[in-house]
Structure formats: structure tokens, C-alpha cells
Design a protein around this motif. Structure first.
Motif, PDB file in Angstrom:
ATOM      1  N   GLU A   1       3.194  16.098  21.185  1.00  0.00           N
ATOM      2  CA  GLU A   1       3.648  16.335  19.808  1.00  0.00           C
ATOM      3  C   GLU A   1       4.909  15.551  19.480  1.00  0.00           C
ATOM      4  O   GLU A   1       5.038  14.993  18.397  1.00  0.00           O
ATOM      5  N   THR A   2       5.859  15.477  20.409  1.00  0.00           N
ATOM      6  CA  THR A   2       7.134  14.821  20.106  1.00  0.00           C
ATOM      7  C   THR A   2       7.111  13.309  20.290  1.00  0.00           C
ATOM      8  O   THR A   2       7.911  12.610  19.674  1.00  0.00           O
ATOM      9  N   VAL A   3       6.192  12.797  21.113  1.00  0.00           N
ATOM     10  CA  VAL A   3       6.163  11.358  21.375  1.00  0.00           C
ATOM     11  C   VAL A   3       5.026  10.659  20.615  1.00  0.00           C
ATOM     12  O   VAL A   3       5.255   9.690  19.904  1.00  0.00           O
ATOM     13  N   LEU A   4       3.809  11.149  20.757  1.00  0.00           N
ATOM     14  CA  LEU A   4       2.661  10.470  20.149  1.00  0.00           C
ATOM     15  C   LEU A   4       2.485  10.769  18.664  1.00  0.00           C
ATOM     16  O   LEU A   4       2.127   9.890  17.887  1.00  0.00           O
ATOM     17  N   VAL A   5       2.717  12.013  18.269  1.00  0.00           N
ATOM     18  CA  VAL A   5       2.452  12.391  16.876  1.00  0.00           C
ATOM     19  C   VAL A   5       3.330  11.636  15.882  1.00  0.00           C
ATOM     20  O   VAL A   5       2.823  11.089  14.909  1.00  0.00           O
ATOM     21  N   PRO A   6       4.647  11.550  16.083  1.00  0.00           N
ATOM     22  CA  PRO A   6       5.459  10.875  15.058  1.00  0.00           C
ATOM     23  C   PRO A   6       5.129   9.392  14.868  1.00  0.00           C
ATOM     24  O   PRO A   6       5.208   8.879  13.764  1.00  0.00           O
ATOM     25  N   TRP A   7       4.739   8.714  15.937  1.00  0.00           N
ATOM     26  CA  TRP A   7       4.594   7.263  15.868  1.00  0.00           C
ATOM     27  C   TRP A   7       3.153   6.783  15.732  1.00  0.00           C
ATOM     28  O   TRP A   7       2.910   5.714  15.188  1.00  0.00           O
ATOM     29  N   ILE A   8       2.205   7.545  16.254  1.00  0.00           N
ATOM     30  CA  ILE A   8       0.825   7.066  16.260  1.00  0.00           C
ATOM     31  C   ILE A   8      -0.118   8.052  15.566  1.00  0.00           C
ATOM     32  O   ILE A   8      -0.758   7.725  14.563  1.00  0.00           O
ATOM     33  N   LEU A   9      -0.226   9.239  16.107  1.00  0.00           N
ATOM     34  CA  LEU A   9      -1.235  10.188  15.635  1.00  0.00           C
ATOM     35  C   LEU A   9      -0.908  10.777  14.268  1.00  0.00           C
ATOM     36  O   LEU A   9      -1.813  10.999  13.465  1.00  0.00           O
ATOM     37  N   GLY A  10       0.352  11.018  13.995  1.00  0.00           N
ATOM     38  CA  GLY A  10       0.739  11.551  12.689  1.00  0.00           C
ATOM     39  C   GLY A  10       0.411  10.600  11.549  1.00  0.00           C
ATOM     40  O   GLY A  10      -0.250  10.987  10.579  1.00  0.00           O
ATOM     41  N   PRO A  11       0.842   9.334  11.636  1.00  0.00           N
ATOM     42  CA  PRO A  11       0.482   8.385  10.584  1.00  0.00           C
ATOM     43  C   PRO A  11      -1.035   8.191  10.459  1.00  0.00           C
ATOM     44  O   PRO A  11      -1.562   8.096   9.346  1.00  0.00           O
ATOM     45  N   ALA A  12      -1.743   8.174  11.583  1.00  0.00           N
ATOM     46  CA  ALA A  12      -3.202   8.028  11.524  1.00  0.00           C
ATOM     47  C   ALA A  12      -3.843   9.246  10.863  1.00  0.00           C
ATOM     48  O   ALA A  12      -4.769   9.109  10.061  1.00  0.00           O
ATOM     49  N   ALA A  13      -3.340  10.440  11.166  1.00  0.00           N
ATOM     50  CA  ALA A  13      -3.863  11.663  10.546  1.00  0.00           C
ATOM     51  C   ALA A  13      -3.617  11.655   9.043  1.00  0.00           C
ATOM     52  O   ALA A  13      -4.481  12.054   8.258  1.00  0.00           O
ATOM     53  N   GLN A  14      -2.450  11.176   8.632  1.00  0.00           N
ATOM     54  CA  GLN A  14      -2.146  11.124   7.208  1.00  0.00           C
ATOM     55  C   GLN A  14      -3.093  10.161   6.489  1.00  0.00           C
ATOM     56  O   GLN A  14      -3.603  10.465   5.416  1.00  0.00           O
ATOM     57  N   VAL A  15      -3.354   9.001   7.084  1.00  0.00           N
ATOM     58  CA  VAL A  15      -4.290   8.034   6.498  1.00  0.00           C
ATOM     59  C   VAL A  15      -5.686   8.650   6.401  1.00  0.00           C
ATOM     60  O   VAL A  15      -6.368   8.510   5.374  1.00  0.00           O
ATOM     61  N   LEU A  16      -6.107   9.353   7.437  1.00  0.00           N
ATOM     62  CA  LEU A  16      -7.422   9.990   7.430  1.00  0.00           C
ATOM     63  C   LEU A  16      -7.541  11.015   6.302  1.00  0.00           C
ATOM     64  O   LEU A  16      -8.488  10.986   5.526  1.00  0.00           O
ATOM     65  N   VAL A  17      -6.553  11.896   6.191  1.00  0.00           N
ATOM     66  CA  VAL A  17      -6.594  12.925   5.149  1.00  0.00           C
ATOM     67  C   VAL A  17      -6.511  12.285   3.767  1.00  0.00           C
ATOM     68  O   VAL A  17      -7.227  12.684   2.846  1.00  0.00           O
ATOM     69  N   ASP A  18      -5.675  11.266   3.605  1.00  0.00           N
ATOM     70  CA  ASP A  18      -5.589  10.567   2.323  1.00  0.00           C
ATOM     71  C   ASP A  18      -6.925   9.913   1.961  1.00  0.00           C
ATOM     72  O   ASP A  18      -7.317   9.891   0.794  1.00  0.00           O
ATOM     73  N   HIS A  19      -7.618   9.373   2.963  1.00  0.00           N
ATOM     74  CA  HIS A  19      -8.911   8.725   2.720  1.00  0.00           C
ATOM     75  C   HIS A  19      -9.973   9.752   2.312  1.00  0.00           C
ATOM     76  O   HIS A  19     -10.756   9.507   1.392  1.00  0.00           O
ATOM     77  N   ILE A  20      -9.984  10.879   2.985  1.00  0.00           N
ATOM     78  CA  ILE A  20     -10.973  11.922   2.693  1.00  0.00           C
ATOM     79  C   ILE A  20     -10.663  12.624   1.377  1.00  0.00           C
ATOM     80  O   ILE A  20     -11.570  13.003   0.651  1.00  0.00           O
ATOM     81  N   GLN A  21      -9.392  12.790   1.078  1.00  0.00           N
ATOM     82  CA  GLN A  21      -8.931  13.452  -0.153  1.00  0.00           C
ATOM     83  C   GLN A  21      -9.571  14.828  -0.364  1.00  0.00           C
ATOM     84  O   GLN A  21     -10.252  15.061  -1.362  1.00  0.00           O
ATOM     85  N   PRO A  22      -9.343  15.761   0.579  1.00  0.00           N
ATOM     86  CA  PRO A  22      -9.900  17.100   0.343  1.00  0.00           C
ATOM     87  C   PRO A  22      -9.261  17.711  -0.902  1.00  0.00           C
ATOM     88  O   PRO A  22      -8.035  17.682  -1.046  1.00  0.00           O
ATOM     89  N   PRO A  23     -10.069  18.208  -1.823  1.00  0.00           N
ATOM     90  CA  PRO A  23      -9.511  18.740  -3.070  1.00  0.00           C
ATOM     91  C   PRO A  23      -8.844  20.098  -2.860  1.00  0.00           C
ATOM     92  O   PRO A  23      -9.107  20.787  -1.876  1.00  0.00           O
TER      93      PRO A  23
END
Length: 103
Positions: free
Chosen positions: A18-40
């Protein structure tokens, strides 16, 4: 199919994830994924293989108070960390389970 527990991270490793991978890799990728899907607003979202829940937390912001988000992971240590994080942890349903055995 039975989930392997041989390679599951323990609590300390899940915290480092959570403290190493999420801020730099997984967090930004998750945000792009959710933005792409755009759950209403009001949608129901399930994050399968949620790890420490970063995509589930992003999805919760999209679906709002009327939506529902669940995070499923086979690793209980990842779910423990996900539940412990402030800001949405109690609004997401965290479930221990194998993606191959979902109903």
C-alpha cells in the motif's frame, strides 16, 4: 479451483504494498481504470482481486452515497489493510474469496 496460500502476503508486506506500490504505480493505474469505466452515481461495482482496495476506493468516489462497492481478495492480509485505511474503508464491503469461486 483452490486458491494458493503459499505466496500470499502477510500484514507487513500488504502494508508495504500500500505505501510503496499504490502511490506510484497501482493507484494511478486504478484511477485511469475507474475514469475509463466511468461508473455512474448509484452504480454497483465489484473490485475482484482488490488487494488493499485502491480501485474500490476510487470507484466509491464515482458511485457516491447511493452506489455500492465491494472488494474481493483471496488474501486476508490485503483485506485487513484495506479495511484499516481511512476515507471509505467502512463504506466498502470487503470480502475474502477466490475470483474463481464467485457466485
Amino acid at each position: 479451483m483452490k486458491a494458493s496460500t503459499q505466496w500470499q502476503l502477510d500484514r507487513r508486506a500488504a502494508e508495504l504494498y500500500e505505501t510503496v506500490l499504490v502511490p506510484w504505480i497501482l493507484g494511478p493505474a486504478a484511477q485511469v481504470l475507474v475514469d475509463h469505466i466511468q461508473p455512474p452515481a448509484g452504480a454497483r461495482v465489484m473490485d475482484v482481486g482488490c488487494g488493499t482496495g485502491v480501485a474500490a476506493r476510487h470507484a466509491l468516489r464515482s458511485v457516491g452515497d447511493k452506489g455500492r462497492v465491494a472488494g474481493v481478495d483471496v488474501n486476508p492480509a490485503m483485506l485487513t489493510v484495506a479495511k484499516s485505511l481511512s476515507g471509505a474503508g467502512d463504506q466498502i464491503e470487503w470480502l475474502e474469496g477466490n475470483a474463481m469461486d464467485l457466485p
